[in-house]
Design an enzyme around this catalytic site. Structure first.
Site, PDB file in Angstrom:
ATOM      1  N   LEU A 139      -1.442   0.421  23.631  1.00 26.73           N
ATOM      2  CA  LEU A 139      -0.002   0.202  23.558  1.00 26.73           C
ATOM      3  C   LEU A 139       0.261  -0.727  22.393  1.00 26.73           C
ATOM      4  O   LEU A 139      -0.620  -1.485  21.971  1.00 26.73           O
ATOM      5  CB  LEU A 139       0.519  -0.426  24.855  1.00 26.73           C
ATOM      6  CG  LEU A 139       0.308   0.380  26.136  1.00 26.73           C
ATOM      7  CD1 LEU A 139       0.707  -0.460  27.355  1.00 26.73           C
ATOM      8  CD2 LEU A 139       1.101   1.680  26.106  1.00 26.73           C
ATOM      9  N   ASP A 158      39.557 -11.530  21.137  1.00 17.71           N
ATOM     10  CA  ASP A 158      40.718 -12.427  21.184  1.00 17.71           C
ATOM     11  C   ASP A 158      40.510 -13.656  20.321  1.00 17.71           C
ATOM     12  O   ASP A 158      41.435 -14.127  19.646  1.00 17.71           O
ATOM     13  CB  ASP A 158      40.978 -12.840  22.628  1.00 17.71           C
ATOM     14  CG  ASP A 158      42.184 -13.753  22.757  1.00 17.71           C
ATOM     15  OD1 ASP A 158      42.020 -14.912  23.186  1.00 17.71           O
ATOM     16  OD2 ASP A 158      43.308 -13.324  22.398  1.00 17.71           O
ATOM     17  N   LYS A 211     -15.776  -4.178  10.358  1.00 19.37           N
ATOM     18  CA  LYS A 211     -15.236  -2.834  10.181  1.00 19.37           C
ATOM     19  C   LYS A 211     -14.334  -2.781   8.943  1.00 19.37           C
ATOM     20  O   LYS A 211     -13.481  -3.652   8.760  1.00 19.37           O
ATOM     21  CB  LYS A 211     -14.476  -2.391  11.423  1.00 19.37           C
ATOM     22  CG  LYS A 211     -15.386  -2.219  12.633  1.00 19.37           C
ATOM     23  CD  LYS A 211     -14.635  -1.731  13.853  1.00 19.37           C
ATOM     24  CE  LYS A 211     -15.593  -1.535  15.032  1.00 19.37           C
ATOM     25  NZ  LYS A 211     -14.883  -1.076  16.250  1.00 19.37           N
ATOM     26  N   CYS A 222       0.819  -1.211   0.000  1.00 20.67           N
ATOM     27  CA  CYS A 222       0.000   0.000   0.000  1.00 20.67           C
ATOM     28  C   CYS A 222       0.856   1.266   0.000  1.00 20.67           C
ATOM     29  O   CYS A 222       1.822   1.373   0.761  1.00 20.67           O
ATOM     30  CB  CYS A 222      -0.920   0.001   1.208  1.00 20.67           C
ATOM     31  SG  CYS A 222      -2.073  -1.387   1.217  1.00 20.67           S
TER      32      CYS A 222
END
Length: 602
Positions: free
Chosen positions: A300, A559, A197, A66
Site C-alpha cells: 500500500l 456572509d 539494491k 528524471c
C-alpha cells in the site's frame, strides 16, 4: 507454538468481507504464539492478499528531474500545509503497524532531502512489530547522511541509477551528481548493507546498451541490480517502443553469461532474481508491464499529501489526511482504510490502458516502481464510476448493501440499487424502493428508531467556497472588515450542528459527543474547503448534522466575505463518510482540480 480452534462471530461481516448468508459463525484453526493475532481484516483484500508492506512518501520534492519520472515542465507541488506533518505521518505508521504492517519503505520525491528523515526513521524503529525500515533514494545525499541513518536503524537501501556513463546520467536525470551516487553505493557497502539494491529503469534508445555493464557490477560488489521495465505515468511520454521487455533483457544478458541461474524467491517478491556463479551480487527484473505480479501484491502507498493508494497504477485515492484532520478516531480511520483495500482489483490494467489513464506523475505518487495490484475502472461518457454515485438502498438480508458495493462484494440478486449518475440512461428505479421518511401512503413521517440499539456513530461532510482572487488573500491574511471570518464560520457550523433537528423537520434531536469544523485554504483555486465531523452515541446517525454544519459554515463564510465581493460561490456540499450505523458509507474525494477547472470554463 500452540494450535487453537477459535469460534468467531465474524466481525468480518461488518467490514464487508463475507456474505450475510455465510457469516453467522466461522470455525477457524490458527497456529500461533500467544502474542500473535490473525492478520488484520482491514488490510486484507477480497482476494486474500495481506498488505503488510507500506510505502510512505516523505516529500514531493526531488533534487533530480528524471525523464521517466517527472514531466519536462516540472510539477506543481502541494502547499506545505496540505502535506502530512511528521506527527500525522507517524500516527498513520503506528496504526498500520498495529494492524500487521511489518515493513515500511520511505520514498519521495527524494526522501533524504527531508530535514527530519533521521528522526522519522528512529521513531519508526520504536514501533513494536515493525521488522524493516527501508529507503529508496537517488543517493545524491546518501554518503553524507548514511552513518546517521544507520545509527537511527535503517535496515535496507534501494538506490536509483539509470546509467554508468556520467554524461548519459546527466542527460537522463537533467542534473549533475553521478559521482555522488557512486560514492553513496560504496558507502552503503562499506557500512555493511548487503545487498545494496540498484534500481535501473531500462529505456530503449537511452540505456539498454548498458545492461551488460550493470550486470558486471555484481561480480565484485554485493549489489543487486534490478532492471525495471519502463512504465507509463503522467508526463513521462511513455511509448511502447521505448519499453524493453524482461525477456529481451534476459536473452541479451544470457548471450554473455549463459550460465546465469534463476534463484528461488519469496512469494511476495516483486523481482525475478538471477545469479551468475562466483559473482558476489545478483540481478533482478521487475516486470510490471510484460508479466505482472499483482496476485502476490502486499503493498500500500501513502502519498506525501496523505492520500492512500492501493495500486501504483490506479488513480483512485482516499485522503487519510482529511479524515484525520476532521477528528476521526483510529477505528473510523481503519474502516475507511479497510474499504479502500476492499476495492482493490485482482490486477492492474494492461500497459496500453494504463498509458491512456489519468494518474499522477510518478514523482507525486510516493512509491518508486515496485508494485501493482489493481485495475482501473472503466469510465462511461460523462460518468466517473471511480467514485461511488449517489444512491438510495433497501434492506438486503440484514446486511448493508452500500457497504458491500464499497468494498467490492457482489450484492445478492434480489437487492435493488438506485444510482443517480450523469450518464444519459440512469438505472430505472425499482418500484420496491421506498424513501425512509414516508409512510405506506407516501406521507411525510419521522422514522421510528425506538427499536434500535444505541451505537457510537460519526459522519463527515464538506462544502467548497470559491472566493475569487479578491477575497481569498483578505481571508488568508485575516484582513476582512468584519474580522476573523474562519473563527466566525467555525462557530456557526458548530452551532448549526446542534440545531439540526430545529432546521430539518424530520430529523431526530441528538446529543452530540463532538463537533469539529475545519478549513483548508486552496490558494491555487482561491477556495476554502469546509469539513465538518459530528459524533454521537445514539440510535440514529449524524450525517444531517455534519451536512448542516458544513453548509452553515460555508454560508457564514459567505456572509463575512460578501462586503468585499459578491462573486462568491458555494458548491460541492457532500457527505464524505458515515460510520457506526447499519449502512456504512464512504465516497472517494473527487478530483478537485478537474472540477474547479470545469466549473470555471462553464
Amino acid at each position: 507454538m500452540t494450535v487453537v480452534t477459535v469460534l468467531i462471530r465474524s466481525e468480518l461481516l461488518d467490514r464487508g468481507c463475507l456474505n450475510a448468508e455465510s457469516a453467522v459463525f466461522t470455525l477457524r484453526t490458527f497456529s500461533f504464539s500467544s502474542h500473535i493475532l490473525p492478520f488484520s481484516a482491514f488490510l486484507t483484500d477480497n482476494f486474500g492478499r495481506r498488505h503488510n508492506y507500506l510505502r510512505i512518501s516523505l516529500t514531493e520534492k526531488c533534487n533530480l528531474r528524471c525523464q521517466y519520472c517527472m514531466p519536462e515542465e516540472g510539477v506543481k507541488l502541494t502547499p506545505r500545509g496540505q502535506l502530512l506533518s511528521t506527527t500525522e505521518l507517524l500516527t498513520l505508521a503506528r496504526l498500520f503497524v498495529r494492524e500487521g504492517v511489518d515493513k515500511i519503505r520511505l520514498t519521495g520525491g527524494e526522501p533524504l532531502i527531508r530535514p527530519d528523515v533521521v528522526h522519522i526513521i528512529a521513531e519508526l524503529k520504536k514501533l513494536e512489530g515493525l521488522k524493516t525500515v527501508a529507503v529508496t533514494t537517488n543517493a545524491i545525499n546518501l554518503a553524507r547522511l548514511l552513518p546517521k541513518l544507520k545509527e537511527a536503524g535503517l535496515d535496507l537501501i534501494n538506490i536509483s541509477l539509470d546509467s554508468l556513463v556520467p554524461a548519459k546520467f546527466e542527460f537522463i536525470v537533467r542534473r549533475k551528481g553521478f559521482h555522488k551516487v557512486m560514492e553513496g553505493i560504496d558507502k552503503a557497502i562499506e557500512l555493511g548493507y548487503n545487498p545494496v539494491k540498484i534500481n535501473c529503469v531500462v529505456m530503449r534508445g537511452f540505456n539498454e546498451d548498458e545492461l551488460l555493464d550493470f550486470v558486471a557490477l555484481t561480480e565484485n560488489k554485493p549489489v543487486e541490480v534490478r532492471f525495471i521495465e519502463y512504465m507509463p505515468f503522467d508526463g513521462n511520454k511513455w511509448n511502447f517502443k521505448k519499453m524493453v521487455s524482461y525477456q529481451e533483457m534476459l536473452d541479451g544478458i544470457r548471450q554473455r553469461w549463459p550460465n546465469m541461474e534463476k534463484l528461488e524467491g519469496a512469494h511476495m517478491d516483486t523481482a525475478k532474481t538471477f545469479r551468475i556463479p562466483n559473482f558476489k551480487g545478483q540481478v533482478g527484473f521487475i516486470t510490471s508491464m510484460s508479466d505482472h505480479f499483482c496476485g502476490s501484491c502486499n503493498r500500500l502507498r501513502i502519498t506525501a499529501d496523505g492520500n492512500l493508494k492501493v495500486c501504483l497504477f490506479g488513480n483512485s485515492e482516499v485522503s487519510l489526511r482529511d479524515i484525520m484532520r476532521s477528528g476521526a478516531s483510529d477505528e473510523e480511520l481503519l474502516h475507511i482504510i479497510g474499504a479502500a483495500v476492499g476495492r482493490k482489483k485482482k490486477q492492474h490494467a494492461g500497459m496500453f490502458s494504463i498509458s491512456q489513464m489519468k494518474n499522477r506523475p510518478m514523482i507525486l505518487i510516493g512509491g518508486f516502481l515496485k508494485t501493482s495490484g489493481c485495475k482501473t475502472r472503466s469510465k462511461k461518457p460523462n460518468c466517473d464510476h471511480r467514485n461511488l454515485c449517489y444512491g438510495h438502498l433497501v434492506k438486503t438480508s440484514g446486511f448493508p448493501l452500500f457497504y458491500k458495493q464499497l468494498v467490492g462484494i457482489n450484492a445478492p440478486s434480489t437487492a435493488h440499487t438506485v444510482r443517480h449518475c450523469h450518464s444519459k440512461s440512469p438505472t430505472p428505479i425499482s418500484p420496491s424502493v421506498q424513501l425512509t421518511h414516508t409512510d405506506d401512503q407516501g406521507r411525510a413521517s419521522m422514522v421510528d428508531v425506538g427499536g434500535k440499539a444505541p451505537t457510537r456513530r460519526s459522519a463527515s461532510a464538506s462544502a467548497r467556497v470559491l472566493l475569487g482572487s479578491t477575497v481569498f488573500p483578505l481571508l488568508r491574511d485575516n484582513q476582512l472588515a468584519k474580522g476573523d471570518a474562519l473563527v466566525v464560520a467555525q462557530l456557526a457550523g458548530i452551532m448549526a450542528a446542534k440545531q439540526t433537528s430545529n432546521l430539518i423537520p424530520l430529523c431526530h434531536p441528538l446529543p452530540l459527543d463532538h463537533v469539529s469544523v475545519t478549513f483548508q485554504l486552496q490558494e491555487q483555486h482561491h477556495a476554502a474547503v469546509v469539513t465538518a465531523t459530528c459524533r454521537t452515541t445514539n440510535r440514529t446517525g449524524v450525517e444531517m448534522e455534519a451536512l448542516t454544519a458544513a453548509t452553515v459554515a460555508a454560508l457564514a463564510l459567505y456572509d463575512m466575505c460578501k462586503a468585499a465581493s459578491h462573486d462568491i460561490i458555494i458548491t460541492d456540499v457532500k457527505l464524505l463518510s458515515k460510520t457506526g450505523g447499519k449502512r456504512e458509507f464512504y465516497r472517494d474525494p473527487e478530483e478537485e482540480d478537474r472540477k474547479v477547472q470545469s466549473e470555471r470554463s462553464e
